[in-house]
Design a protein around this motif. Structure first.
Motif, PDB file in Angstrom:
ATOM      1  N   ARG A 114       2.620   7.321  10.237  1.00 21.17           N
ATOM      2  CA  ARG A 114       1.970   6.241  10.982  1.00 21.17           C
ATOM      3  C   ARG A 114       2.750   4.935  10.800  1.00 21.17           C
ATOM      4  N   PHE A 115       3.190   4.707   9.559  1.00 13.48           N
ATOM      5  CA  PHE A 115       3.958   3.502   9.233  1.00 13.48           C
ATOM      6  C   PHE A 115       5.273   3.467  10.007  1.00 13.48           C
ATOM      7  N   GLU A 116       6.003   4.581   9.971  1.00 14.97           N
ATOM      8  CA  GLU A 116       7.323   4.607  10.609  1.00 14.97           C
ATOM      9  C   GLU A 116       7.214   4.508  12.126  1.00 14.97           C
ATOM     10  N   GLU A 117       6.177   5.126  12.676  1.00  9.96           N
ATOM     11  CA  GLU A 117       6.005   5.047  14.123  1.00  9.96           C
ATOM     12  C   GLU A 117       5.736   3.615  14.568  1.00  9.96           C
ATOM     13  N   ARG A 118       4.975   2.881  13.763  1.00 12.18           N
ATOM     14  CA  ARG A 118       4.625   1.515  14.163  1.00 12.18           C
ATOM     15  C   ARG A 118       5.741   0.519  13.871  1.00 12.18           C
ATOM     16  N   TRP A 119       6.412   0.657  12.700  1.00  6.48           N
ATOM     17  CA  TRP A 119       7.346  -0.382  12.261  1.00  6.48           C
ATOM     18  C   TRP A 119       8.812  -0.012  12.449  1.00  6.48           C
ATOM     19  N   GLY A 120       9.081   1.262  12.713  1.00  6.10           N
ATOM     20  CA  GLY A 120      10.451   1.647  13.014  1.00  6.10           C
ATOM     21  C   GLY A 120      11.341   1.876  11.814  1.00  6.10           C
ATOM     22  N   TYR A 121      10.778   1.955  10.630  1.00  3.08           N
ATOM     23  CA  TYR A 121      11.553   2.281   9.436  1.00  3.08           C
ATOM     24  C   TYR A 121      10.654   3.003   8.441  1.00  3.08           C
ATOM     25  N   SER A 122      11.246   3.645   7.456  1.00  3.31           N
ATOM     26  CA  SER A 122      10.494   4.450   6.493  1.00  3.31           C
ATOM     27  C   SER A 122       9.862   3.575   5.410  1.00  3.31           C
ATOM     28  N   ILE A 123       8.670   3.973   5.000  1.00  2.16           N
ATOM     29  CA  ILE A 123       7.999   3.270   3.914  1.00  2.16           C
ATOM     30  C   ILE A 123       8.541   3.669   2.543  1.00  2.16           C
ATOM     31  N   LYS A 124       9.269   4.793   2.479  1.00  3.31           N
ATOM     32  CA  LYS A 124       9.643   5.362   1.181  1.00  3.31           C
ATOM     33  C   LYS A 124      10.356   4.391   0.237  1.00  3.31           C
ATOM     34  N   PRO A 125      11.392   3.658   0.672  1.00  2.13           N
ATOM     35  CA  PRO A 125      12.063   2.762  -0.285  1.00  2.13           C
ATOM     36  C   PRO A 125      11.152   1.659  -0.822  1.00  2.13           C
ATOM     37  N   TYR A 126      10.062   1.384  -0.121  1.00  4.42           N
ATOM     38  CA  TYR A 126       9.206   0.255  -0.476  1.00  4.42           C
ATOM     39  C   TYR A 126       7.896   0.670  -1.134  1.00  4.42           C
ATOM     40  N   VAL A 127       7.763   1.966  -1.403  1.00  2.36           N
ATOM     41  CA  VAL A 127       6.540   2.437  -2.060  1.00  2.36           C
ATOM     42  C   VAL A 127       6.293   1.738  -3.398  1.00  2.36           C
ATOM     43  N   PRO A 128       7.320   1.438  -4.235  1.00  6.47           N
ATOM     44  CA  PRO A 128       7.023   0.726  -5.484  1.00  6.47           C
ATOM     45  C   PRO A 128       6.296  -0.604  -5.276  1.00  6.47           C
ATOM     46  N   LEU A 129       6.441  -1.208  -4.099  1.00  9.33           N
ATOM     47  CA  LEU A 129       5.810  -2.504  -3.845  1.00  9.33           C
ATOM     48  C   LEU A 129       4.313  -2.395  -3.586  1.00  9.33           C
ATOM     49  N   ILE A 130       3.809  -1.206  -3.242  1.00  6.36           N
ATOM     50  CA  ILE A 130       2.394  -1.074  -2.868  1.00  6.36           C
ATOM     51  C   ILE A 130       1.540  -0.494  -3.989  1.00  6.36           C
ATOM     52  N   ILE A 131       2.124  -0.246  -5.159  1.00  2.00           N
ATOM     53  CA  ILE A 131       1.377   0.438  -6.221  1.00  2.00           C
ATOM     54  C   ILE A 131       0.512  -0.508  -7.032  1.00  2.00           C
ATOM     55  N   GLU A 170       8.725 -12.239  -1.710  1.00  4.50           N
ATOM     56  CA  GLU A 170       8.562 -11.269  -2.807  1.00  4.50           C
ATOM     57  C   GLU A 170       8.223  -9.866  -2.306  1.00  4.50           C
ATOM     58  N   GLY A 171       8.542  -9.598  -1.049  1.00  8.09           N
ATOM     59  CA  GLY A 171       8.289  -8.263  -0.506  1.00  8.09           C
ATOM     60  C   GLY A 171       6.938  -8.097   0.139  1.00  8.09           C
ATOM     61  N   MET A 172       6.162  -9.191   0.293  1.00  7.34           N
ATOM     62  CA  MET A 172       4.823  -9.065   0.862  1.00  7.34           C
ATOM     63  C   MET A 172       4.850  -8.621   2.320  1.00  7.34           C
ATOM     64  N   GLY A 173       5.955  -8.844   3.025  1.00  4.77           N
ATOM     65  CA  GLY A 173       6.041  -8.360   4.399  1.00  4.77           C
ATOM     66  C   GLY A 173       5.901  -6.851   4.471  1.00  4.77           C
ATOM     67  N   TYR A 174       6.530  -6.157   3.521  1.00  2.00           N
ATOM     68  CA  TYR A 174       6.424  -4.693   3.478  1.00  2.00           C
ATOM     69  C   TYR A 174       5.013  -4.268   3.079  1.00  2.00           C
ATOM     70  N   VAL A 175       4.421  -4.995   2.137  1.00  5.13           N
ATOM     71  CA  VAL A 175       3.062  -4.681   1.703  1.00  5.13           C
ATOM     72  C   VAL A 175       2.078  -4.868   2.851  1.00  5.13           C
ATOM     73  N   ASN A 176       2.238  -5.954   3.600  1.00  4.37           N
ATOM     74  CA  ASN A 176       1.336  -6.201   4.723  1.00  4.37           C
ATOM     75  C   ASN A 176       1.509  -5.173   5.833  1.00  4.37           C
ATOM     76  N   ALA A 177       2.749  -4.694   6.011  1.00  7.02           N
ATOM     77  CA  ALA A 177       2.966  -3.626   7.001  1.00  7.02           C
ATOM     78  C   ALA A 177       2.233  -2.361   6.571  1.00  7.02           C
ATOM     79  N   TYR A 178       2.268  -2.048   5.278  1.00 13.45           N
ATOM     80  CA  TYR A 178       1.518  -0.902   4.750  1.00 13.45           C
ATOM     81  C   TYR A 178       0.026  -1.087   4.993  1.00 13.45           C
ATOM     82  N   ARG A 179      -0.489  -2.286   4.702  1.00  9.15           N
ATOM     83  CA  ARG A 179      -1.922  -2.529   4.872  1.00  9.15           C
ATOM     84  C   ARG A 179      -2.329  -2.445   6.334  1.00  9.15           C
TER      85      ARG A 179
END
Length: 396
Positions: free
Chosen positions: A317-334, A359-368
Motif C-alpha cells: 500500500r505504501f509503495e503504491e501510494r508513494w512510489g518507493y519502498s518502505i523497507k529502508p525506512y522501517v527503523p524510523l517507524i519503530i 529527522e525523517g518525519m516525512g517518511y514516518v508521516n507517509a507510513y501513517r
C-alpha cells in the motif's frame, strides 16, 4: 451470582435534525422526533446467560421513557477478570447469545424502536476465529545488533525465527543518547529509551541478501565518523490478542478460544467479522429481524496494544501510494507508532531519527498516511456490508 445490566445514555448524531430524512428515512420533527432520531441507551450485557425476558423488560421500560432504542454491547466482564459463567457456552455468537439477540430485536420491533449492535464483545473489535486467520491483528517487532568494523557480520540476523521477515536494514549510527519519559502523575519509574541518529544516505535495504536460513554477510562500508554500523531486522507476527479471553484450554471449536482482535488497517480484518456474522449470527430469521429493527452496526474506540501499528498489506500500500519502498525506512517507524492514546508513555525502547532537517518525519508521516488508508478500507468493508446485507448503517 446475580446478573447486572448497565445503561449509558448515547445521543444520536441526528438528534437536532428537523423535518429531515437520511437515505429516505424520515426522522420526524424537532417537537416529535422519530425513533431513529431519539437518544439511545448503551446497554451493557454481562453475558448470554442473562434471562432474555429481563432484557426485553428493560427495553420496554426504556421505550416508556421515550428512548429510541438501545445500543446492545455484550460486556463480557470487559475482557478481564474471572468469568462467572462458561463463556464457551455463553460467548459471543453462540446459540445462547443469538437467543438474547433475537429477543432484543423482537422487542424493538414490538415497541417501534431501532437497535444499534456491537460487532463483537466489549469494544466490538473482534470475533471468534481460527488462530491462523490472516485477518487477525498483526504487530511489527524489530531487533538490532551492532556490527564490528573489525569483524564483518556473517551469521543469522537478529530475531531470526520470531516472525515473517519484513525488512533487514543497515545504517550508520552517528550518535546514541539515553533518554527517559517522566512517569505520569509521579507514578512508577521513568520510561527509558535510546535515541539513535542515523546517517540518511547510509540506510540500506539488505532484505534480499538474507538467506532462507536467516544468514547474512555484511561488511560495514568505510566511514570517517566516530559512529558505528547497526543492522535492524523487523518481523511481522500475529498477536493473537483478544477482546474476550475465556478461562479454558479447550480447542474443539473457535468459540473455545474467545474472540480475537482483527487487523484494523486492512479490509481483511473487517471481513473476518462480517464472515462470522454471516455464518453464525445472521441465521434463522435474525438477518430479516435486523433489517426491520436494526439501526447501526457499531465499534468503539480502537484500544489495540502493539509494538507498531501494522498490517501485512502496508508495504505494498505504501509503495503504491508513494512510489518507493518502505523497507529502508522501517527503523524510523519503530518508535511512537503503537497506540498513541493508551501507550503514549511506552513508545518503544529504540528511537531512530535521521541527520536531516525533519529527522525523517516525512517518511514516518507517509507510513501513517498509508496506515490511515488501510483503516479507511477497513471501515468501507463494514459500511458496504451493513448497507448491502442489512440495509443498515455502520458507526465507529
Amino acid at each position: 451470582m446475580s446478573k447486572f445490566i448497565s445503561l449509558l445514555l448515547v445521543c444520536s448524531p441526528f438528534l437536532l435534525l428537523c423535518n429531515a430524512s437520511i437515505s429516505g428515512r424520515p426522522y420526524g420533527t424537532f417537537e416529535h422526533p422519530a425513533a431513529r432520531a431519539r437518544p439511545r441507551f448503551r446497554y451493557w450485557l454481562p453475558d448470554a446467560s442473562v434471562d432474555p425476558s429481563t432484557v426485553q423488560n428493560d427495553i420496554r421500560s426504556a421505550a416508556n421513557l421515550g428512548i429510541g432504542g438501545i445500543e446492545l454491547l455484550p460486556f463480557y466482564n470487559y475482557g478481564g477478570g474471572t468469568p462467572v459463567v462458561d463463556w464457551v457456552k455463553y460467548g459471543f455468537g453462540t446459540p445462547a447469545f443469538n437467543r438474547i439477540f433475537r429477543a432484543a430485536l423482537e422487542t424493538h420491533r414490538e415497541c417501534g424502536l431501532y437497535m444499534d449492535f456491537a460487532m463483537g464483545p466489549n469494544q466490538g473489535q473482534g470475533v471468534p476465529a481460527e488462530t491462523d486467520n490472516p485477518g487477525l491483528q498483526w504487530d511489527l517487532r524489530t531487533y538490532s545488533t551492532i556490527v564490528s568494523e573489525d569483524a564483518p557480520f556473517s551469521h543469522s540476523i537478529p530475531g531470526w525465527g520470531s516472525g515473517d521477515l519484513i525488512a533487514a536494514v543497515s545504517a550508520l549510527v552517528l550518535s546514541e543518547t539515553e533518554k527517559s519519559i517522566p512517569p505520569r502523575a509521579g507514578q512508577g519509574p521513568p520510561y527509558n529509551y535510546t535515541r539513535l541518529v542515523l546517517q540518511h544516505d547510509s540506510l540500506t535495504d539488505l532484505t534480499d541478501s538474507v538467506s532462507k536460513t536467516g544468514a547474512l554477510s555484511f561488511s560495514p562500508p568505510a566511514h570517517n565518523t566516530s559512529g558505528h554500523y547497526r543492522i535492524f531486522a523487523s518481523y511481522q507476527v500475529l498477536t493473537h490478542a483478544k477482546n474476550l479471553d475465556p478461562d479454558t484450554n479447550a480447542t474443539n471449536t473457535i468459540f473455545d478460544n474467545g474472540c480475537y482482535i482483527v487487523d484494523h488497517f486492512d479490509g481483511k480484518g473487517a471481513q473476518v467479522v462480517t464472515d462470522f456474522w454471516d455464518r453464525y449470527i445472521l441465521v434463522n430469521g435474525i438477518k430479516e429481524l435486523l433489517s426491520e429493527a436494526g439501526n447501526s452496526g457499531w465499534e468503539d474506540s480502537m484500544e489495540l496494544l502493539s509494538n507498531v501499528s501494522w498490517s501485512p498489506s502496508l508495504p505494498a500500500r505504501f509503495e503504491e501510494r508513494w512510489g518507493y519502498s518502505i523497507k529502508p525506512y522501517v527503523p524510523l517507524i519503530i518508535f511512537g507508532n503503537n497506540n498513541i492514546n493508551i501507550q503514549s508513555a511506552e513508545p518503544g525502547e529504540l528511537q531512530c531519527v535521521l541527520d536531516t532537517e525533519d529527522e525523517g518525519m516525512g517518511y514516518v508521516n507517509a507510513y501513517r498516511s498509508s496506515l490511515r488508508d488501510g483503516y479507511a478500507e477497513y471501515l468501507n468493508v463494514f459500511t458496504n456490508w451493513t448497507q448491502s446485507a442489512l440495509q443498515l448503517q455502520h458507526s465507529s
